[in-house]
Design a protein around this motif. Structure first.
Motif, PDB file in Angstrom:
ATOM      1  N   THR A  35       0.401  -1.305   0.324  1.00 54.48           N
ATOM      2  CA  THR A  35      -0.158   0.024  -0.772  1.00 54.48           C
ATOM      3  C   THR A  35       0.685   0.784  -0.006  1.00 54.48           C
ATOM      4  O   THR A  35       0.220   1.884  -0.442  1.00 54.48           O
ATOM      5  CB  THR A  35      -0.120   0.255   1.430  1.00 54.48           C
ATOM      6  OG1 THR A  35      -1.820  -1.538   1.498  1.00 54.48           O
ATOM      7  CG2 THR A  35      -2.110   1.025   1.144  1.00 54.48           C
ATOM      8  N   SER A 128     -21.044 -12.311  -2.124  1.00 54.72           N
ATOM      9  CA  SER A 128     -19.948 -11.132  -1.104  1.00 54.72           C
ATOM     10  C   SER A 128     -20.198 -11.030   0.430  1.00 54.72           C
ATOM     11  O   SER A 128     -19.425 -10.881   0.843  1.00 54.72           O
ATOM     12  CB  SER A 128     -19.683  -9.798  -1.908  1.00 54.72           C
ATOM     13  OG  SER A 128     -19.178  -9.756  -2.932  1.00 54.72           O
ATOM     14  N   ALA A 155      -6.479 -11.246   0.514  1.00 56.82           N
ATOM     15  CA  ALA A 155      -7.493 -10.706  -0.130  1.00 56.82           C
ATOM     16  C   ALA A 155      -6.374  -9.489  -0.900  1.00 56.82           C
ATOM     17  O   ALA A 155      -6.486  -9.494  -2.558  1.00 56.82           O
ATOM     18  CB  ALA A 155      -8.503  -9.726   0.333  1.00 56.82           C
ATOM     19  N   THR A 156      -4.993  -9.253  -0.709  1.00 54.23           N
ATOM     20  CA  THR A 156      -4.625  -7.449  -1.689  1.00 54.23           C
ATOM     21  C   THR A 156      -4.091  -8.678  -2.375  1.00 54.23           C
ATOM     22  O   THR A 156      -3.628  -8.243  -3.771  1.00 54.23           O
ATOM     23  CB  THR A 156      -3.603  -7.310   0.011  1.00 54.23           C
ATOM     24  OG1 THR A 156      -4.083  -7.028   0.800  1.00 54.23           O
ATOM     25  CG2 THR A 156      -3.103  -6.451  -0.789  1.00 54.23           C
ATOM     26  N   ILE A 158      -4.762 -11.778  -4.145  1.00 54.08           N
ATOM     27  CA  ILE A 158      -5.857 -11.561  -4.787  1.00 54.08           C
ATOM     28  C   ILE A 158      -5.892 -10.747  -5.932  1.00 54.08           C
ATOM     29  O   ILE A 158      -6.072 -11.006  -6.889  1.00 54.08           O
ATOM     30  CB  ILE A 158      -6.429 -12.369  -4.469  1.00 54.08           C
ATOM     31  CG1 ILE A 158      -6.410 -13.949  -3.365  1.00 54.08           C
ATOM     32  CG2 ILE A 158      -7.868 -12.986  -5.047  1.00 54.08           C
ATOM     33  CD1 ILE A 158      -7.124 -14.791  -2.607  1.00 54.08           C
ATOM     34  N   SER A 159      -6.477 -10.128  -5.153  1.00 55.48           N
ATOM     35  CA  SER A 159      -6.771  -8.271  -5.947  1.00 55.48           C
ATOM     36  C   SER A 159      -6.026  -8.040  -6.945  1.00 55.48           C
ATOM     37  O   SER A 159      -6.114  -7.556  -8.516  1.00 55.48           O
ATOM     38  CB  SER A 159      -7.119  -6.864  -4.982  1.00 55.48           C
ATOM     39  OG  SER A 159      -7.870  -7.025  -3.742  1.00 55.48           O
ATOM     40  N   VAL A 160      -4.364  -8.447  -6.758  1.00 56.10           N
ATOM     41  CA  VAL A 160      -3.939  -7.923  -7.794  1.00 56.10           C
ATOM     42  C   VAL A 160      -3.480  -8.859  -8.380  1.00 56.10           C
ATOM     43  O   VAL A 160      -3.573  -8.957  -9.696  1.00 56.10           O
ATOM     44  CB  VAL A 160      -1.920  -8.065  -6.793  1.00 56.10           C
ATOM     45  CG1 VAL A 160      -0.659  -7.717  -7.552  1.00 56.10           C
ATOM     46  CG2 VAL A 160      -1.436  -6.983  -5.738  1.00 56.10           C
ATOM     47  N   VAL A 162      -6.026 -10.748  -9.709  1.00 53.73           N
ATOM     48  CA  VAL A 162      -7.540 -11.032 -10.587  1.00 53.73           C
ATOM     49  C   VAL A 162      -7.652  -9.170 -11.261  1.00 53.73           C
ATOM     50  O   VAL A 162      -8.185  -9.034 -12.407  1.00 53.73           O
ATOM     51  CB  VAL A 162      -8.453 -10.443  -9.829  1.00 53.73           C
ATOM     52  CG1 VAL A 162      -9.680 -10.472 -10.266  1.00 53.73           C
ATOM     53  CG2 VAL A 162      -8.649 -11.840  -9.321  1.00 53.73           C
ATOM     54  N   GLY A 163      -7.121  -7.784 -11.144  1.00 54.55           N
ATOM     55  CA  GLY A 163      -6.730  -6.978 -12.099  1.00 54.55           C
ATOM     56  C   GLY A 163      -5.673  -7.136 -12.951  1.00 54.55           C
ATOM     57  O   GLY A 163      -5.753  -6.144 -13.375  1.00 54.55           O
ATOM     58  N   ARG A 167      -8.548  -6.695 -16.343  1.00 54.51           N
ATOM     59  CA  ARG A 167      -8.495  -5.620 -15.817  1.00 54.51           C
ATOM     60  C   ARG A 167      -7.014  -4.844 -16.762  1.00 54.51           C
ATOM     61  O   ARG A 167      -7.447  -4.330 -16.941  1.00 54.51           O
ATOM     62  CB  ARG A 167      -8.732  -4.418 -14.635  1.00 54.51           C
ATOM     63  CG  ARG A 167     -10.106  -4.572 -13.720  1.00 54.51           C
ATOM     64  CD  ARG A 167     -10.156  -3.997 -12.821  1.00 54.51           C
ATOM     65  NE  ARG A 167     -10.125  -2.923 -12.797  1.00 54.51           N
ATOM     66  CZ  ARG A 167     -10.912  -2.444 -14.162  1.00 54.51           C
ATOM     67  NH1 ARG A 167     -12.160  -2.809 -14.615  1.00 54.51           N
ATOM     68  NH2 ARG A 167     -10.786  -1.020 -13.945  1.00 54.51           N
ATOM     69  N   GLU A 169      -4.226  -4.398 -15.463  1.00 54.40           N
ATOM     70  CA  GLU A 169      -3.691  -3.423 -14.510  1.00 54.40           C
ATOM     71  C   GLU A 169      -1.761  -4.189 -13.894  1.00 54.40           C
ATOM     72  O   GLU A 169      -1.655  -6.006 -14.251  1.00 54.40           O
ATOM     73  CB  GLU A 169      -3.528  -3.191 -13.181  1.00 54.40           C
ATOM     74  CG  GLU A 169      -5.745  -2.449 -13.075  1.00 54.40           C
ATOM     75  CD  GLU A 169      -6.090  -3.108 -11.763  1.00 54.40           C
ATOM     76  OE1 GLU A 169      -5.283  -3.505 -10.562  1.00 54.40           O
ATOM     77  OE2 GLU A 169      -7.447  -2.736 -11.631  1.00 54.40           O
ATOM     78  N   ASN A 175       4.577  -5.312  -5.801  1.00 52.55           N
ATOM     79  CA  ASN A 175       3.658  -6.105  -5.457  1.00 52.55           C
ATOM     80  C   ASN A 175       3.973  -7.643  -5.043  1.00 52.55           C
ATOM     81  O   ASN A 175       3.364  -8.179  -4.122  1.00 52.55           O
ATOM     82  CB  ASN A 175       2.715  -6.073  -6.459  1.00 52.55           C
ATOM     83  CG  ASN A 175       2.071  -4.874  -7.365  1.00 52.55           C
ATOM     84  OD1 ASN A 175       1.876  -4.554  -8.444  1.00 52.55           O
ATOM     85  ND2 ASN A 175       0.988  -4.623  -5.673  1.00 52.55           N
TER      86      ASN A 175
END
Length: 199
Positions: A35, A128, A155-156, A158-160, A162-163, A167, A169, A175
C-alpha cells in the motif's frame, strides 16, 4: 490480524506462539509495504478517513473474536443467518428513513428495476455477503481467530492477481515482494500452529 490477535489473547485466551506473532507481523507488513509503495497511504491528508479506517479494523477484530466465541454454541449457518437478517433490517431501515426524510419513498424499489443494479445486489448479497461470511464463520469455528484473520491478508494478493488478469493492471516489483511477505506470513502462522498441535 494484529487487533484480532490482541483481542483473541485477552477474550478467548488464544495466545499465539512467538513464531506465529512474527509471521502475523510479516503478513501485515506485506500489506502495508504494498500500500505504501503504491502511494495510497496518506494518513495526514484525511484525519476523518484515517479514524474511519481504524474503526473498520477494530470492528473486524471484534467480529472475528465474537464469531469465534459464538461458534462454540451456534453453527456457522446460524451465525450467518442472524448476521444477514440484522444487516437487512438495519440497512433497509436506514434507507427507508432517508427516503421518508426526502419524500422519495416511491424510489425505494427503483434499483430493482435496473438490471445492472439488480446483478450487483445479487452478487453483493449472495456471494460477497452470505457465502463469504458463511465461509469465514466456518473457518472461525475450526481454527483460532488469529490464524483465520491472517488469511484475510491474502485478499490483497488475490486483488493484484485478479486486477492483472481481468483488468490488465500492471504488476510492480513491490506487489511481488509484498505478496510473498503476505503469503509467507499466512503460511508461517498456520504451519507453526500445526507443529505445536502435533507435539
Amino acid at each position: 490480524p494484529v487487533f484480532t490477535t490482541v483481542f483473541g489473547s485477552i477474550y478467548l485466551k488464544e495466545k499465539p506462539t512467538t513464531f506465529q506473532n512474527g509471521f502475523i507481523l510479516l503478513s501485515v507488513a506485506g500489506v502495508i509495504f504494498m500500500t505504501a509503495m503504491k502511494g495510497s497511504i496518506q494518513v495526514g491528508d484525511n484525519v476523518l478517513g484515517t479514524f474511519i479506517l481504524l474503526g473498520s479494523v477494530l470492528s473486524a477484530g471484534v467480529y472475528n473474536v465474537l464469531s469465534r466465541k459464538l461458534s462454540s454454541e451456534y453453527s456457522p449457518v446460524e451465525i450467518t443467518y442472524v448476521m444477514m437478517w440484522v444487516g437487512a433490517i438495519v440497512f433497509n431501515g436506514i434507507s427507508l428513513i432517508q427516503h421518508l426524510s426526502k419524500g422519495t419513498v416511491h424510489n425505494y424499489f427503483y434499483p430493482l428495476a435496473n438490471t445492472k443494479a439488480l446483478i450487483s445486489i445479487v452478487y453483493l448479497g449472495a456471494l460477497s455477503s452470505i457465502v463469504a461470511y458463511f465461509l469465514l464463520n466456518y473457518l472461525l469455528s475450526r481454527i483460532e481467530a488469529s490464524r483465520a484473520s491472517v488469511i484475510s491478508n491474502a485478499a490483497t494478493v488475490i486483488s493484484v492477481i485478479v486486477g492483472a488478469l481481468f483488468r490488465n493492471e500492471p504488476v510492480f516489483w513491490f506487489n511481488i515482494i509484498g505478496g510473498l511477505m503476505i503469503l509467507c506470513g499466512v503460511w508461517g502462522t498456520n504451519y507453526y500452529r500445526e507443529k505445536d498441535d502435533t507435539q
